[in-house]
Design a protein around this motif. Structure first.
Motif, PDB file in Angstrom:
ATOM      1  N   LEU A  45      -8.113   3.974  -6.587  1.00 35.67           N
ATOM      2  CA  LEU A  45      -7.410   4.366  -5.363  1.00 35.67           C
ATOM      3  C   LEU A  45      -5.988   3.827  -5.437  1.00 35.67           C
ATOM      4  CD1 LEU A  45      -7.319   5.427  -2.377  1.00 35.67           C
ATOM      5  CD2 LEU A  45      -7.993   3.103  -1.699  1.00 35.67           C
ATOM      6  N   ALA A  46      -4.996   4.720  -5.393  1.00 32.94           N
ATOM      7  CA  ALA A  46      -3.595   4.295  -5.319  1.00 32.94           C
ATOM      8  C   ALA A  46      -3.211   4.147  -3.852  1.00 32.94           C
ATOM      9  CB  ALA A  46      -2.700   5.319  -6.003  1.00 32.94           C
ATOM     10  N   MET A  47      -2.646   3.006  -3.492  1.00 31.40           N
ATOM     11  CA  MET A  47      -2.296   2.724  -2.097  1.00 31.40           C
ATOM     12  C   MET A  47      -0.782   2.562  -1.985  1.00 31.40           C
ATOM     13  SD  MET A  47      -5.266  -0.028  -1.014  1.00 31.40           S
ATOM     14  CE  MET A  47      -4.392  -1.380  -1.831  1.00 31.40           C
ATOM     15  N   ILE A  48      -0.150   3.503  -1.308  1.00 32.02           N
ATOM     16  CA  ILE A  48       1.305   3.480  -1.126  1.00 32.02           C
ATOM     17  C   ILE A  48       1.618   2.936   0.265  1.00 32.02           C
ATOM     18  CG2 ILE A  48       3.409   4.860  -1.018  1.00 32.02           C
ATOM     19  CD1 ILE A  48       2.042   6.876  -2.885  1.00 32.02           C
ATOM     20  N   PHE A  49       2.339   1.829   0.309  1.00 26.38           N
ATOM     21  CA  PHE A  49       2.687   1.197   1.579  1.00 26.38           C
ATOM     22  C   PHE A  49       4.196   1.197   1.780  1.00 26.38           C
ATOM     23  CE2 PHE A  49      -1.536  -0.495   0.999  1.00 26.38           C
ATOM     24  CZ  PHE A  49      -2.027  -0.617   2.293  1.00 26.38           C
ATOM     25  N   GLU A  50       4.665   1.986   2.750  1.00 21.74           N
ATOM     26  CA  GLU A  50       6.058   1.903   3.188  1.00 21.74           C
ATOM     27  C   GLU A  50       6.152   1.119   4.496  1.00 21.74           C
ATOM     28  OE1 GLU A  50       8.438   5.541   1.224  1.00 21.74           O
ATOM     29  OE2 GLU A  50       7.460   6.055   3.110  1.00 21.74           O
ATOM     30  N   LYS A  51       4.998   0.845   5.103  1.00 19.70           N
ATOM     31  CA  LYS A  51       4.905  -0.026   6.280  1.00 19.70           C
ATOM     32  C   LYS A  51       3.984  -1.188   5.940  1.00 19.70           C
ATOM     33  CE  LYS A  51       5.625   2.746  10.465  1.00 19.70           C
ATOM     34  NZ  LYS A  51       5.002   3.163  11.746  1.00 19.70           N
ATOM     35  N   PHE A  73      -2.010  -1.544  -5.331  1.00 20.66           N
ATOM     36  CA  PHE A  73      -1.036  -1.672  -4.238  1.00 20.66           C
ATOM     37  C   PHE A  73       0.338  -1.281  -4.753  1.00 20.66           C
ATOM     38  CE2 PHE A  73       2.240  -4.151  -2.080  1.00 20.66           C
ATOM     39  CZ  PHE A  73       2.018  -3.785  -0.758  1.00 20.66           C
ATOM     40  N   LEU A  74       0.959  -0.297  -4.096  1.00 18.37           N
ATOM     41  CA  LEU A  74       2.275   0.193  -4.494  1.00 18.37           C
ATOM     42  C   LEU A  74       3.218   0.165  -3.299  1.00 18.37           C
ATOM     43  CD1 LEU A  74       1.002   3.358  -6.429  1.00 18.37           C
ATOM     44  CD2 LEU A  74       1.696   1.175  -7.445  1.00 18.37           C
ATOM     45  N   SER A  75       4.310  -0.540  -3.434  1.00 21.16           N
ATOM     46  CA  SER A  75       5.340  -0.541  -2.393  1.00 21.16           C
ATOM     47  C   SER A  75       6.587   0.139  -2.942  1.00 21.16           C
ATOM     48  CB  SER A  75       5.675  -1.978  -1.977  1.00 21.16           C
ATOM     49  OG  SER A  75       6.492  -2.603  -2.959  1.00 21.16           O
ATOM     50  N   PRO A  76       7.531   0.538  -2.069  1.00 16.25           N
ATOM     51  CA  PRO A  76       8.762   1.165  -2.570  1.00 16.25           C
ATOM     52  C   PRO A  76       9.514   0.284  -3.573  1.00 16.25           C
ATOM     53  CG  PRO A  76       8.556   1.514  -0.208  1.00 16.25           C
ATOM     54  CD  PRO A  76       7.466   0.549  -0.591  1.00 16.25           C
ATOM     55  N   ARG A  77       9.343  -1.030  -3.443  1.00 19.25           N
ATOM     56  CA  ARG A  77      10.012  -1.938  -4.379  1.00 19.25           C
ATOM     57  C   ARG A  77       9.392  -1.859  -5.773  1.00 19.25           C
ATOM     58  NH1 ARG A  77       9.076  -4.891   0.077  1.00 19.25           N
ATOM     59  NH2 ARG A  77       7.308  -5.941  -0.925  1.00 19.25           N
ATOM     60  N   MET A 102      -3.962   6.766  -0.944  1.00 18.52           N
ATOM     61  CA  MET A 102      -3.832   6.373   0.460  1.00 18.52           C
ATOM     62  C   MET A 102      -2.364   6.075   0.740  1.00 18.52           C
ATOM     63  SD  MET A 102      -4.288   2.799   2.089  1.00 18.52           S
ATOM     64  CE  MET A 102      -2.508   2.833   2.073  1.00 18.52           C
ATOM     65  N   ILE A 103      -1.848   6.575   1.857  1.00 24.05           N
ATOM     66  CA  ILE A 103      -0.427   6.395   2.175  1.00 24.05           C
ATOM     67  C   ILE A 103      -0.274   5.866   3.592  1.00 24.05           C
ATOM     68  CG2 ILE A 103       1.820   7.515   2.361  1.00 24.05           C
ATOM     69  CD1 ILE A 103       0.842   9.653   0.437  1.00 24.05           C
ATOM     70  N   ARG A 104       0.560   4.844   3.731  1.00 23.19           N
ATOM     71  CA  ARG A 104       0.926   4.285   5.040  1.00 23.19           C
ATOM     72  C   ARG A 104       2.449   4.351   5.111  1.00 23.19           C
ATOM     73  NH1 ARG A 104      -1.505   0.700   8.860  1.00 23.19           N
ATOM     74  NH2 ARG A 104      -0.052  -0.748   9.841  1.00 23.19           N
ATOM     75  N   THR A 105       2.945   5.237   5.977  1.00 25.56           N
ATOM     76  CA  THR A 105       4.377   5.503   5.976  1.00 25.56           C
ATOM     77  C   THR A 105       4.875   5.782   7.390  1.00 25.56           C
ATOM     78  OG1 THR A 105       6.098   6.835   4.908  1.00 25.56           O
ATOM     79  CG2 THR A 105       4.078   7.989   5.539  1.00 25.56           C
ATOM     80  N   PHE A 106       6.119   6.214   7.494  1.00 20.11           N
ATOM     81  CA  PHE A 106       6.717   6.487   8.802  1.00 20.11           C
ATOM     82  C   PHE A 106       6.533   7.960   9.175  1.00 20.11           C
ATOM     83  CE2 PHE A 106       8.697   2.564   7.499  1.00 20.11           C
ATOM     84  CZ  PHE A 106       8.800   1.840   8.686  1.00 20.11           C
ATOM     85  N   GLU A 107       7.299   8.850   8.582  1.00 18.86           N
ATOM     86  CA  GLU A 107       7.293  10.261   8.974  1.00 18.86           C
ATOM     87  C   GLU A 107       6.014  10.957   8.509  1.00 18.86           C
ATOM     88  OE1 GLU A 107      11.493   8.860   8.075  1.00 18.86           O
ATOM     89  OE2 GLU A 107       9.555   8.845   7.032  1.00 18.86           O
ATOM     90  N   PRO A 121      -7.688  13.749  -3.311  1.00 17.91           N
ATOM     91  CA  PRO A 121      -7.633  13.529  -1.864  1.00 17.91           C
ATOM     92  C   PRO A 121      -6.538  12.545  -1.463  1.00 17.91           C
ATOM     93  CG  PRO A 121      -9.896  13.466  -2.633  1.00 17.91           C
ATOM     94  CD  PRO A 121      -9.039  13.515  -3.852  1.00 17.91           C
ATOM     95  N   VAL A 122      -5.848  12.868  -0.372  1.00 17.43           N
ATOM     96  CA  VAL A 122      -4.824  11.998   0.207  1.00 17.43           C
ATOM     97  C   VAL A 122      -5.315  11.558   1.582  1.00 17.43           C
ATOM     98  CG1 VAL A 122      -2.453  11.866   1.055  1.00 17.43           C
ATOM     99  CG2 VAL A 122      -2.958  13.105  -1.064  1.00 17.43           C
ATOM    100  N   ILE A 123      -5.217  10.264   1.840  1.00 18.34           N
ATOM    101  CA  ILE A 123      -5.692   9.675   3.095  1.00 18.34           C
ATOM    102  C   ILE A 123      -4.508   9.136   3.884  1.00 18.34           C
ATOM    103  CG2 ILE A 123      -7.080   7.834   4.113  1.00 18.34           C
ATOM    104  CD1 ILE A 123      -8.858   8.000   1.585  1.00 18.34           C
ATOM    105  N   ASN A 124      -4.446   9.498   5.138  1.00 14.81           N
ATOM    106  CA  ASN A 124      -3.424   8.985   6.043  1.00 14.81           C
ATOM    107  C   ASN A 124      -3.867   7.625   6.576  1.00 14.81           C
ATOM    108  OD1 ASN A 124      -1.585   8.391   8.028  1.00 14.81           O
ATOM    109  ND2 ASN A 124      -1.985  10.212   9.277  1.00 14.81           N
ATOM    110  N   ALA A 125      -3.204   6.581   6.118  1.00 13.69           N
ATOM    111  CA  ALA A 125      -3.502   5.230   6.583  1.00 13.69           C
ATOM    112  C   ALA A 125      -2.543   4.790   7.674  1.00 13.69           C
ATOM    113  CB  ALA A 125      -3.459   4.248   5.419  1.00 13.69           C
ATOM    114  N   LEU A 126      -1.787   5.695   8.218  1.00 17.42           N
ATOM    115  CA  LEU A 126      -0.908   5.554   9.380  1.00 17.42           C
ATOM    116  C   LEU A 126       0.411   6.254   9.110  1.00 17.42           C
ATOM    117  CD1 LEU A 126      -0.240   2.723  11.875  1.00 17.42           C
ATOM    118  CD2 LEU A 126       1.718   3.649  10.621  1.00 17.42           C
TER     119      LEU A 126
END
Length: 300
Positions: A45-51, A73-77, A102-107, A121-126
């Motif tokens: 599971l790739a987890m993208i966190f922008e928040k 765990f993947l952050s923009p940095r 899994m993506i946690r982002t703004f827009e 599959p893509v999961i909205n984590a917020l």
């Protein structure tokens, strides 16, 4: 077979959601009994966190580990997203390497663009519009403590934000009545509200919203990205704190929930969140179990 995504509660049918809640309860029972269940060996599971996050990161990472898989765990940095790589290019590459994302982002538009080209599959984590994973945990918690939520009444007290939007969708999918108490100027999005029809009503008095409710729930007054509005929001929401008085308006066996983190003395009184009607800690734990059931559903 086409890829299934989970960007909002509307991406699953009502029957699928109910089955998912039942499965989450079963997975929780098996985990607490110490049963080893690892169908995801070799899965990533790739987890993208922008928040930033506490519950979302830990619940998904722990969930994948318990299912025998691995989470990144993947952050923009840490990625080329932070250096301007097109979102779609990142989606095309990651979905050839990971089994789910899994993506946690703004827009919210970002996650829709990402899912449109993803092979997995893509999961909205917020996002700023929805928080569907939290609603899975909330409904699971209610079912565990009070039985089926169908036909019940839920009072949402506070901002018409992403959590409120997901409660509106939940009212449609799980067939309950939702009373939203929010100050003028902080209503939920008109299109989301209109689609729910007469299942949802907006009132201005939180006592009226809570009257007879089986569940009273709320969220912070200023979400991530709204910190500069804190003082203005404190004034607007001053009469929208969930207090013992509000809870007394609800049904005799009503419960209280909060998605956390909570600001005691703002959106909720300490006596409520730490009181006997509060289910917030079970609710937080159930993020783990509900998301395990979701991953199992999406990955098959």
């Amino acid at each position: 077979m086409s890829v299934r995504h989970f960007l909002t509660l509307l991406d699953l049918s009502s029957d699928e959601l109910r089955a998912l809640i039942a499965r989450a309860i079963e997975l929780k029972r098996r985990h607490q009994a110490g049963e080893l269940y690892q169908p995801f060996k070799g899965k990533v599971l790739a987890m993208i966190f922008e928040k930033s996050s506490t519950r979302t990161r830990v619940s998904f990472e722990a969930g994948m580990a318990q299912l025998g898989g691995h989470a990144l765990f993947l952050s923009p940095r840490d990625t080329q997203l932070g250096r301007g790589e097109p979102l779609e290019d990142t989606a095309r590459v990651l979905s050839r390497m990971a089994d789910a994302i899994m993506i946690r982002t703004f827009e919210h538009e970002k996650i829709e663009r990402f899912a449109a080209v993803s092979r997995v599959p893509v999961i909205n984590a917020l996002t700023d519009r929805y928080h569907p994973c939290q609603l899975l945990a909330d409904v699971q918690t209610f079912v565990e403590h009070r039985g089926d939520i169908q036909g019940r009444t839920v009072a949402w007290i506070g901002d018409g934000n992403n959590m409120c939007h997901s409660y509106i969708n939940a009212a449609r999918q799980f067939d309950f009545r939702l009373h939203i108490a929010c100050p003028e100027g902080y209503d939920p999005a008109p299109d989301i509200l209109a689609a729910a029809g007469d299942r949802v009503a907006i009132v201005r008095d939180p006592r009226e919203a809570a009257t007879g409710a089986d569940l009273v729930t709320t969220d912070v007054w200023a979400s991530m990205g709204q910190e500069e509005e804190q003082a203005q929001r404190e004034r607007a929401f001053a009469d929208y704190q969930v207090t013992d008085e509000i809870m007394e308006c609800a049904a005799a066996d009503a419960v209280f929930m909060h998605c956390l983190p909570a600001h005691r003395g703002e959106e909720v009184a300490t006596s409520v969140i730490d009181g006997p009607r509060s289910l917030v800690w079970d609710q937080a734990e159930n993020r783990l179990h509900a998301q395990k059931a979701l991953l199992e559903f999406l990955l098959g």
